[in-house]
Write a protein that holds these residues in place. Sequence first.
Motif, PDB file in Angstrom:
ATOM      1  N   LEU A  46       0.913  -1.043   0.047  1.00 55.53           N
ATOM      2  CA  LEU A  46      -0.128   0.034  -0.054  1.00 55.53           C
ATOM      3  C   LEU A  46       0.840   1.137  -0.222  1.00 55.53           C
ATOM      4  O   LEU A  46       0.658   2.288  -0.643  1.00 55.53           O
ATOM      5  N   ASN A  47       2.024   1.290   0.728  1.00 55.19           N
ATOM      6  CA  ASN A  47       2.662   2.518   0.781  1.00 55.19           C
ATOM      7  C   ASN A  47       3.603   2.470  -0.521  1.00 55.19           C
ATOM      8  O   ASN A  47       3.699   3.723  -1.137  1.00 55.19           O
ATOM      9  N   GLU A  55      -2.504   6.862  -4.750  1.00 53.86           N
ATOM     10  CA  GLU A  55      -3.753   7.202  -3.875  1.00 53.86           C
ATOM     11  C   GLU A  55      -4.682   5.943  -3.728  1.00 53.86           C
ATOM     12  O   GLU A  55      -5.821   6.100  -4.089  1.00 53.86           O
ATOM     13  N   PRO A  56      -4.102   5.127  -3.250  1.00 54.44           N
ATOM     14  CA  PRO A  56      -5.021   3.849  -3.006  1.00 54.44           C
ATOM     15  C   PRO A  56      -6.103   4.082  -1.916  1.00 54.44           C
ATOM     16  O   PRO A  56      -6.087   4.809  -0.999  1.00 54.44           O
ATOM     17  N   TYR A  71      -7.793   0.148  -4.844  1.00 50.95           N
ATOM     18  CA  TYR A  71      -7.468   0.175  -6.002  1.00 50.95           C
ATOM     19  C   TYR A  71      -6.743   1.583  -6.084  1.00 50.95           C
ATOM     20  O   TYR A  71      -6.926   2.484  -5.140  1.00 50.95           O
ATOM     21  N   ASP A  72      -5.951   1.648  -7.109  1.00 53.57           N
ATOM     22  CA  ASP A  72      -5.402   3.272  -7.254  1.00 53.57           C
ATOM     23  C   ASP A  72      -6.605   4.018  -7.695  1.00 53.57           C
ATOM     24  O   ASP A  72      -7.057   3.858  -8.708  1.00 53.57           O
ATOM     25  N   CYS A  73      -6.661   5.233  -6.994  1.00 45.92           N
ATOM     26  CA  CYS A  73      -7.729   6.120  -7.205  1.00 45.92           C
ATOM     27  C   CYS A  73      -7.379   7.391  -7.568  1.00 45.92           C
ATOM     28  O   CYS A  73      -8.072   8.493  -7.261  1.00 45.92           O
ATOM     29  N   SER A  74      -6.204   7.997  -7.697  1.00 45.41           N
ATOM     30  CA  SER A  74      -5.542   8.912  -8.375  1.00 45.41           C
ATOM     31  C   SER A  74      -6.424   9.385  -9.520  1.00 45.41           C
ATOM     32  O   SER A  74      -6.744   8.606 -10.470  1.00 45.41           O
ATOM     33  N   ARG A 176      -2.875   0.906 -13.136  1.00 39.13           N
ATOM     34  CA  ARG A 176      -3.402   1.256 -11.990  1.00 39.13           C
ATOM     35  C   ARG A 176      -3.334  -0.250 -11.322  1.00 39.13           C
ATOM     36  O   ARG A 176      -3.637  -1.332 -12.121  1.00 39.13           O
ATOM     37  N   GLY A 177      -3.061  -0.583 -10.109  1.00 42.15           N
ATOM     38  CA  GLY A 177      -3.033  -1.719  -9.250  1.00 42.15           C
ATOM     39  C   GLY A 177      -4.290  -2.053  -8.245  1.00 42.15           C
ATOM     40  O   GLY A 177      -5.002  -0.912  -8.017  1.00 42.15           O
TER      41      GLY A 177
END
Length: 181
Positions: A46-47, A55-56, A71-74, A176-177
């Motif tokens: 997560l870091n 921005e997870p 999820y990545d939410c950037s 995105r992950g």
Amino acid sequence: MSLEQREELLDSLRKRFEKNLNRHKGLDWAKVEARLEANSEKLWSLNEMEKTGGEPDVVDYDKKTGECIFYDCSAETPKGRRSLCYDHEALESRKEHKPEDSAMNMAEAMGIEILSEQQYRKLQELGHFDTKTSSWVKTPADIRKLGGAIFGDYRYGTVFIYHNGAESYYAARAFRGSLNI
């Protein structure tokens, strides 16, 4: 991770969770925090998502397993993961002007999965992401076998999934992950 880094990450995740309640209706932060505390080895991943600009945030909760799905939410594809080709095979195929890495290699090193097309479309239901950028998505084996890879973006009020050669890379495309905890 140091204790200070851990506390800073948890604080960022909590603030993002509280700011974006529409992403995780019916879930409270105490459940998420308990899950994070019980699976602290995944905080490193997560870091890494956070450090690279992803921005997870929690986007789902599996009632059977109790897992929180991040999820990545950037708003745009993560800045710290741009200019990557799709996978290691594509990276090795480039004779010159190789990117530093591939999306699949980086995701594996971070301990996360690249979003599938279905996951990418689900993310887009939570907001408008990649309105100026694009993100590699997990490519079906039959497409990859032919040398291609797929990516998505959001334009004209629509989610588009396109194709490109897997060896291509662009300054405005990353990945995105997702991470289940």
